[in-house]
Design an enzyme around this catalytic site. Structure first.
Site, PDB file in Angstrom:
ATOM      1  N   CYS A 202      97.440  88.737  46.669  1.00  0.00           N
ATOM      2  CA  CYS A 202      97.981  87.478  47.175  1.00  0.00           C
ATOM      3  C   CYS A 202      97.453  87.162  48.566  1.00  0.00           C
ATOM      4  O   CYS A 202      97.286  86.006  48.931  1.00  0.00           O
ATOM      5  CB  CYS A 202      99.503  87.547  47.215  1.00  0.00           C
ATOM      6  SG  CYS A 202     100.271  87.707  45.594  1.00  0.00           S
ATOM      7  N   ARG A 248      98.205  79.363  48.789  1.00  0.00           N
ATOM      8  CA  ARG A 248      98.496  80.008  47.497  1.00  0.00           C
ATOM      9  C   ARG A 248      99.852  80.705  47.520  1.00  0.00           C
ATOM     10  O   ARG A 248     100.666  80.542  46.597  1.00  0.00           O
ATOM     11  CB  ARG A 248      97.399  81.011  47.164  1.00  0.00           C
ATOM     12  CG  ARG A 248      97.636  81.689  45.824  1.00  0.00           C
ATOM     13  CD  ARG A 248      96.710  82.852  45.610  1.00  0.00           C
ATOM     14  NE  ARG A 248      96.945  83.455  44.298  1.00  0.00           N
ATOM     15  CZ  ARG A 248      96.435  84.596  43.898  1.00  0.00           C
ATOM     16  NH1 ARG A 248      95.648  85.268  44.700  1.00  0.00           N
ATOM     17  NH2 ARG A 248      96.695  85.079  42.705  1.00  0.00           N
TER      18      ARG A 248
END
Length: 298
Positions: A202, A248
């Site tokens: 991530c 994101r």
């Protein structure tokens, strides 16, 4: 006057020049086949042990690009006339060193050493078959090989830990100002009843390495003459990747809060990574255009 009978050339004599022309290509094909068989176990280990890891999933794409780079450089070199001579002693030494590195890396299960052995093996073969000119043409390929190496975590953590902390801090600040119930402890984000961990995937370790690799490939293909512009654009890849991954993680946090963990961690998790990587890579062209305009004399 005596007549002399011309000797019959025999079957296949007219085909000998064509066969001679095919010999270099056949030798090159045999060499490539031997290299493929030699490094097939290394590729299998990478595919089974390293490439399934999200932060190393760019490996197959890097390998395909690396093969294309060396093939293109070798093809361009073969089409041009060079007053170059093979360096058999140096080539044999490099080839022996590369094979020893491959043997040691395979025996000790050090994939990093086995992958790095490809550099002296290819350099040695290049010197044996052609000379230094081929190596100079293939220079970027040897540098690009570094992105194929599965570096150990104790080395990559130097980059990933500050990146993860920075991404989680930015996302916490944005969610807090937007009125969401959010708290942060290191790289852990509590958003309402859900807890999210900003992991390497991530936080952009994968995207950072991929963007850096293909950003440098972009610079190599365009062949900019300005070293300063190349250096600035290469450095800009890091903040571009950081920004893309903040977006994101923010999107995933919002999806988790409003749609639950199953929605955010399923298809959307992987799809958002692909989209943001493509968007960040696409930003390089306009950034390059801005740098070109700024460097243009008024």
């Amino acid at each position: 006057m005596r007549a002399h009978a011309r000797p019959w050339p025999g079957p296949g004599a007219s085909d000998r020049p064509a066969v001679r022309r095919l010999l270099p290509g056949m030798a090159l094909a045999a060499l490539l086949l031997a290299l493929g068989l030699l490094y097939a176990p290394v590729v299998r280990v990478l595919a089974q042990r390293y490439w399934p890891v999200p932060s190393l999933s760019h490996g197959p794409l890097v390998l395909a690009t690396l093969l294309a780079l060396f093939a293109a450089a070798t093809w361009q070199h073969a089409r041009q006339a060079h007053a170059d001579r093979p360096r058999r002693a140096a080539g044999a030494l490099l080839l022996a060193l590369g094979l020893l590195m491959l043997l040691a890396g395979s025996g000790l299960q050090l994939a990093q050493l086995a992958v790095l052995s490809l550099a002296p093996v290819l350099a040695g073969l290049g010197l044996l078959l052609s000379g230094p000119a081929l190596l100079r043409r293939q220079g970027f390929g040897f540098f690009f090989l570094l992105f194929l190496v599965p570096w150990p975590e104790w080395m990559t953590d130097v980059v990933t830990q500050p990146l993860k902390l920075g991404v989680s801090a930015v996302v916490e600040a944005v969610l807090h100002h937007a009125g969401y119930p959010v708290a942060r402890q290191g790289v852990m984000l509590d958003v309402g009843p859900y807890r999210l961990q900003v992991a390497d995937a991530c936080a952009g370790m994968n995207a950072l390495f991929m963007l850096e690799a293909f950003g440098l490939l972009y610079l190599h293909l365009l062949r900019h003459t300005s070293a300063l512009r190349n250096a600035v654009l290469a450095l800009l890849i890091v903040p571009v990747s950081f920004t893309a991954n903040c977006v994101r993680v923010l999107v995933l946090a919002l999806l988790t809060y409003h749609g639950g963990d199953a929605l955010a961690q399923g298809f959307m998790h992987e799809f958002s990574g692909l989209v943001l990587f493509a968007a960040a890579l696409a930003l390089l062209a306009p950034l390059d255009a801005l740098l070109r305009r700024a460097a243009r004399p008024s």
